[in-house]
Design a protein around this motif. Sequence first.
Motif, PDB file in Angstrom:
ATOM      1  N   TYR A 230       0.831  -1.216   0.000  1.00 22.56           N
ATOM      2  CA  TYR A 230       0.000   0.000   0.000  1.00 22.56           C
ATOM      3  C   TYR A 230       0.861   1.259   0.000  1.00 22.56           C
ATOM      4  CZ  TYR A 230      -2.296   3.996   2.084  1.00 22.56           C
ATOM      5  OH  TYR A 230      -2.713   5.274   2.338  1.00 22.56           O
ATOM      6  N   PHE A 231       1.763   1.373   0.963  1.00 23.15           N
ATOM      7  CA  PHE A 231       2.469   2.648   1.059  1.00 23.15           C
ATOM      8  C   PHE A 231       3.515   2.827  -0.042  1.00 23.15           C
ATOM      9  CE2 PHE A 231       6.234   1.158   3.524  1.00 23.15           C
ATOM     10  CZ  PHE A 231       7.197   2.051   3.085  1.00 23.15           C
ATOM     11  N   THR A 232       4.009   1.713  -0.606  1.00 20.60           N
ATOM     12  CA  THR A 232       4.949   1.835  -1.721  1.00 20.60           C
ATOM     13  C   THR A 232       4.253   2.332  -2.979  1.00 20.60           C
ATOM     14  OG1 THR A 232       6.351   0.071  -0.831  1.00 20.60           O
ATOM     15  CG2 THR A 232       6.595   0.592  -3.167  1.00 20.60           C
ATOM     16  N   VAL A 233       3.137   1.682  -3.326  1.00 25.33           N
ATOM     17  CA  VAL A 233       2.413   2.090  -4.539  1.00 25.33           C
ATOM     18  C   VAL A 233       1.848   3.494  -4.377  1.00 25.33           C
ATOM     19  CG1 VAL A 233       0.449   1.570  -6.035  1.00 25.33           C
ATOM     20  CG2 VAL A 233       1.896  -0.283  -5.184  1.00 25.33           C
ATOM     21  N   SER A 234       1.263   3.792  -3.216  1.00 25.95           N
ATOM     22  CA  SER A 234       0.699   5.131  -3.009  1.00 25.95           C
ATOM     23  C   SER A 234       1.799   6.187  -2.981  1.00 25.95           C
ATOM     24  CB  SER A 234      -0.110   5.167  -1.709  1.00 25.95           C
ATOM     25  OG  SER A 234       0.711   4.870  -0.590  1.00 25.95           O
ATOM     26  N   GLY A 235       2.982   5.831  -2.475  1.00 31.48           N
ATOM     27  CA  GLY A 235       4.092   6.773  -2.449  1.00 31.48           C
ATOM     28  C   GLY A 235       4.689   7.013  -3.819  1.00 31.48           C
ATOM     29  N   LEU A 236       4.802   5.958  -4.615  1.00 33.90           N
ATOM     30  CA  LEU A 236       5.369   6.110  -5.954  1.00 33.90           C
ATOM     31  C   LEU A 236       4.446   6.914  -6.872  1.00 33.90           C
ATOM     32  CD1 LEU A 236       6.796   2.512  -6.588  1.00 33.90           C
ATOM     33  CD2 LEU A 236       8.100   4.573  -6.058  1.00 33.90           C
ATOM     34  N   LEU A 237       3.148   6.632  -6.786  1.00 38.25           N
ATOM     35  CA  LEU A 237       2.193   7.248  -7.709  1.00 38.25           C
ATOM     36  C   LEU A 237       1.479   8.447  -7.115  1.00 38.25           C
ATOM     37  CD1 LEU A 237       0.600   4.017  -9.226  1.00 38.25           C
ATOM     38  CD2 LEU A 237       2.410   5.437 -10.180  1.00 38.25           C
ATOM     39  N   LYS A 238       1.740   8.743  -5.819  1.00 37.53           N
ATOM     40  CA  LYS A 238       1.050   9.837  -5.126  1.00 37.53           C
ATOM     41  C   LYS A 238      -0.464   9.637  -5.204  1.00 37.53           C
ATOM     42  CE  LYS A 238       4.987  12.048  -4.558  1.00 37.53           C
ATOM     43  NZ  LYS A 238       5.867  11.078  -5.225  1.00 37.53           N
ATOM     44  N   CYS A 239      -0.880   8.389  -5.043  1.00 33.01           N
ATOM     45  CA  CYS A 239      -2.299   8.050  -5.149  1.00 33.01           C
ATOM     46  C   CYS A 239      -2.624   6.945  -4.151  1.00 33.01           C
ATOM     47  CB  CYS A 239      -2.639   7.608  -6.568  1.00 33.01           C
ATOM     48  SG  CYS A 239      -4.351   7.065  -6.767  1.00 33.01           S
ATOM     49  N   LYS A 240      -3.316   7.287  -3.081  1.00 33.35           N
ATOM     50  CA  LYS A 240      -3.629   6.311  -2.037  1.00 33.35           C
ATOM     51  C   LYS A 240      -4.627   5.260  -2.520  1.00 33.35           C
ATOM     52  CE  LYS A 240      -2.759   9.547   1.760  1.00 33.35           C
ATOM     53  NZ  LYS A 240      -1.356   9.171   1.778  1.00 33.35           N
ATOM     54  N   PHE A 467      -4.692   0.644 -12.483  1.00 38.14           N
ATOM     55  CA  PHE A 467      -5.865   1.375 -11.997  1.00 38.14           C
ATOM     56  C   PHE A 467      -5.602   2.877 -12.051  1.00 38.14           C
ATOM     57  CE2 PHE A 467      -7.942   3.486  -8.388  1.00 38.14           C
ATOM     58  CZ  PHE A 467      -9.273   3.196  -8.654  1.00 38.14           C
ATOM     59  N   TRP A 468      -4.391   3.296 -11.677  1.00 33.10           N
ATOM     60  CA  TRP A 468      -4.046   4.718 -11.751  1.00 33.10           C
ATOM     61  C   TRP A 468      -4.144   5.221 -13.191  1.00 33.10           C
ATOM     62  CZ3 TRP A 468      -0.627   7.680 -14.433  1.00 33.10           C
ATOM     63  CH2 TRP A 468      -0.443   8.993 -13.998  1.00 33.10           C
ATOM     64  N   GLY A 469      -3.632   4.408 -14.119  1.00 30.88           N
ATOM     65  CA  GLY A 469      -3.649   4.822 -15.515  1.00 30.88           C
ATOM     66  C   GLY A 469      -5.058   4.966 -16.061  1.00 30.88           C
ATOM     67  N   ILE A 470      -5.930   4.019 -15.733  1.00 30.07           N
ATOM     68  CA  ILE A 470      -7.304   4.065 -16.250  1.00 30.07           C
ATOM     69  C   ILE A 470      -8.053   5.275 -15.709  1.00 30.07           C
ATOM     70  CG2 ILE A 470      -9.534   2.883 -16.203  1.00 30.07           C
ATOM     71  CD1 ILE A 470      -7.947   0.230 -16.202  1.00 30.07           C
ATOM     72  N   ARG A 476     -10.077  16.739 -13.993  1.00 25.56           N
ATOM     73  CA  ARG A 476     -10.353  17.539 -12.810  1.00 25.56           C
ATOM     74  C   ARG A 476     -10.098  16.717 -11.548  1.00 25.56           C
ATOM     75  NH1 ARG A 476     -16.050  20.434 -13.037  1.00 25.56           N
ATOM     76  NH2 ARG A 476     -15.224  21.115 -11.009  1.00 25.56           N
ATOM     77  N   ASN A 477      -9.345  17.291 -10.620  1.00 29.66           N
ATOM     78  CA  ASN A 477      -8.950  16.562  -9.410  1.00 29.66           C
ATOM     79  C   ASN A 477     -10.138  16.039  -8.620  1.00 29.66           C
ATOM     80  OD1 ASN A 477      -6.284  16.993 -10.004  1.00 29.66           O
ATOM     81  ND2 ASN A 477      -6.047  18.755  -8.645  1.00 29.66           N
ATOM     82  N   GLN A 478     -11.132  16.895  -8.402  1.00 27.75           N
ATOM     83  CA  GLN A 478     -12.282  16.503  -7.580  1.00 27.75           C
ATOM     84  C   GLN A 478     -12.991  15.297  -8.182  1.00 27.75           C
ATOM     85  OE1 GLN A 478     -13.002  18.060  -4.694  1.00 27.75           O
ATOM     86  NE2 GLN A 478     -14.649  16.617  -4.219  1.00 27.75           N
ATOM     87  N   ILE A 479     -13.234  15.349  -9.479  1.00 27.57           N
ATOM     88  CA  ILE A 479     -13.913  14.236 -10.143  1.00 27.57           C
ATOM     89  C   ILE A 479     -13.050  12.980 -10.093  1.00 27.57           C
ATOM     90  CG2 ILE A 479     -14.780  13.406 -12.368  1.00 27.57           C
ATOM     91  CD1 ILE A 479     -15.533  16.290 -13.024  1.00 27.57           C
ATOM     92  N   ARG A 480     -11.743  13.151 -10.344  1.00 28.31           N
ATOM     93  CA  ARG A 480     -10.841  12.002 -10.354  1.00 28.31           C
ATOM     94  C   ARG A 480     -10.797  11.321  -8.984  1.00 28.31           C
ATOM     95  NH1 ARG A 480      -6.841  14.386 -12.390  1.00 28.31           N
ATOM     96  NH2 ARG A 480      -5.546  14.743 -10.541  1.00 28.31           N
ATOM     97  N   TYR A 481     -10.730  12.117  -7.907  1.00 27.38           N
ATOM     98  CA  TYR A 481     -10.703  11.540  -6.562  1.00 27.38           C
ATOM     99  C   TYR A 481     -11.980  10.758  -6.272  1.00 27.38           C
ATOM    100  CZ  TYR A 481      -6.708  14.594  -5.587  1.00 27.38           C
ATOM    101  OH  TYR A 481      -5.489  15.212  -5.617  1.00 27.38           O
ATOM    102  N   ASP A 482     -13.113  11.360  -6.625  1.00 32.11           N
ATOM    103  CA  ASP A 482     -14.395  10.696  -6.350  1.00 32.11           C
ATOM    104  C   ASP A 482     -14.542   9.415  -7.166  1.00 32.11           C
ATOM    105  OD1 ASP A 482     -15.060  12.653  -4.550  1.00 32.11           O
ATOM    106  OD2 ASP A 482     -16.193  13.862  -5.997  1.00 32.11           O
ATOM    107  N   VAL A 483     -14.115   9.469  -8.416  1.00 30.60           N
ATOM    108  CA  VAL A 483     -14.197   8.275  -9.273  1.00 30.60           C
ATOM    109  C   VAL A 483     -13.304   7.166  -8.720  1.00 30.60           C
ATOM    110  CG1 VAL A 483     -13.560   7.349 -11.543  1.00 30.60           C
ATOM    111  CG2 VAL A 483     -14.867   9.483 -11.371  1.00 30.60           C
TER     112      VAL A 483
END
Length: 658
Positions: A230-240, A467-470, A476-483
């Motif tokens: 979890y923390f490696t992938v979220s740290g590399l991609l800046k996406c939790k 998943f990050w790529g798709i 838009r950040n807000q939409i991307r986070y919610d999706v």
Amino acid sequence: MPSAILTLIQYCLAFLVIFMILPRFMFASNDQGAQDFWEGFYVYFSKMVLAVIVIGYLLVFARLFEFISVMIVFLAMILRKYYFAKPMHLRHRTFKEIRAWLSDYAEGIIDLPGVLLRKVKEKVKAKEAGDRSGIRFISGISGAFIAGGYVLFIRLYDSFVNAAPAMSDAYVTLAWIKYINNRILFHDGIYPQGYYIYQAFLQKFSGLDPVYVLRYTGPIVSALIALGIYFTVSGLLKCKYSGALAAIAYGLFGSAFTGSWERQAASNSQEFGFLFIMPAIYFFYKYAKSGERKDLVTAGATLMVIGLVHALAFVYAMYGIVLLAAAILLTDLSAFRRVAIKSVAAALISAVTALIPIAVGFAMGKSLHSASAEFAVSAYTSGSVPVFPTLRISDYIALGCILLVLIIVPLVKEKDRKTALLFLALFGAGSFVLYYFGGYVTGSLVIEARARELFSIASPVIAGAGFWGITSVFRRNQIRYDVRLASVYSLVITLFIVIRPAPIIPYKMEYNSFIEQYLRIAGSYRPTEWLIVSQEEGYALAYGKGWHLMVGNFLDGAVGSSQELISGKDGDNPIEVPHVFIFHEKQIYETYFTMKELEKQRERRISEKDRLGVWISDYKESGGEISLFYDDQNISVYHIEQSKAYENLGEKVIGPKR
């Protein structure tokens, strides 16, 4: 169940003290800039595990491995940080500050629980503020607790319902933990002792029987592997969200993504080595981008831990680091030039550190652990043809994600994320090549047998990148986070319904009642005053507390018509132990019928079972005093109390009678 809960609480408290509290007093506070709490946890955890292993090796070698000696070393490290590291004219302030703090605490001026609670609230508020959306924050936290709780549940369930350790390797692990506790290095040959030292420390701080430490360590380690992902992938991609999906894929749906799913609930040094692979790669990546020495130190310490724990895990970690270097070279040449030499030096130092215990073992006159050495060099024999593994749906998903990420990499403008994505694609592709072609090309049984388990780390990781790529199509950040949040919940719920992850129940080597009766004996009788007569599983259990005698050796020397039990084939060595417990298997355990490689042991045990039944009957008929200590449909335990052994014991302590 209540006793299992209490022992688990003891275990968790020991883990908390050793690996979460003490490191903050022993090491410099260098977790500033960590992306979240868990990265800070791994900074201290990796360093503390390395310290524990090194201290353990030194104290065992010096035959000083005791709780008090460990505490003295820890205290010296704490003093080094808070006293000796300070200039001479400031050192006296340290003791004044400690005395003032203790005085205030004793007088009730300092409310320690309140202080800790306020700090937790501050962390939560800061986290919530950083998330901007309270609903998203609450959804993320609640989902993390539910998923994390279930990841632990399916792994720890077996430890709660079954007393017997999981899988055959458990008895080797248990014996080696006890060898460390008895200050013996390389009892069965040279093999990395890091994992066994780690568990020996937990046993000393928890005060539990090593059986409990063994049962809890494996499941918790495999859960921590998911956390590391979890923390490696979220740290590399800046996406939790990508990190969460990758961790859940490994932690909950491992039956689809991993190799041997039952190993997730067992205690093996290989999985303990795997625990540090992704964190090591992450800290090397972070050093390449930050250039900060503290990141290099953490990366090197984490890699050292792997080398001191398991050789295959170390080789795979180095493989990943080489692929990371290639990704940095192709995407960030200036960073590569800046950190290449020091990174190579750290990797070489880690390799040398891993070889030092082996050199010491050879200097002690030991040889390599024979079974491990034979397996390491084993290859397909002439006439046998290695085959390609059968691909599963999860493998095709991983391949699709690798292709997707490779397509995305040229489109990404941010240099750090481009490096991370290229590395994840190379790591996934390289691990797949090793998994699919490794055994066929090399003919190595090790690669053929373990490559699936190596790919089980890479496939969830690359799935998170896919998943990050798709989801990156939303600008838009807000939409991307919610999706992303909605997608993670939807995917996890769907997979949960389809796969239905159930508690992991590995195979066992003996009945639960055998372990339960061992614990009963060990808790009721003083150490060294009891002996167990049983099959080979009893040796690791009794070692360090009581005595053990194999059923076959007992039958070869024991005289059924005598009040005096005799051991040894020559019949002249009396068992001078006050309490003898004879474990009679009425039913041979099922594993000995399902595993073909145990056929000889099964036939021997069947023969000895019948002979032991005859011996017990003859002993009773001859007037021998023997009582039934425990009985069920599978085993009977008989107790023989030898009064003469008490007399002999008294003579040894007080002196012979006149």
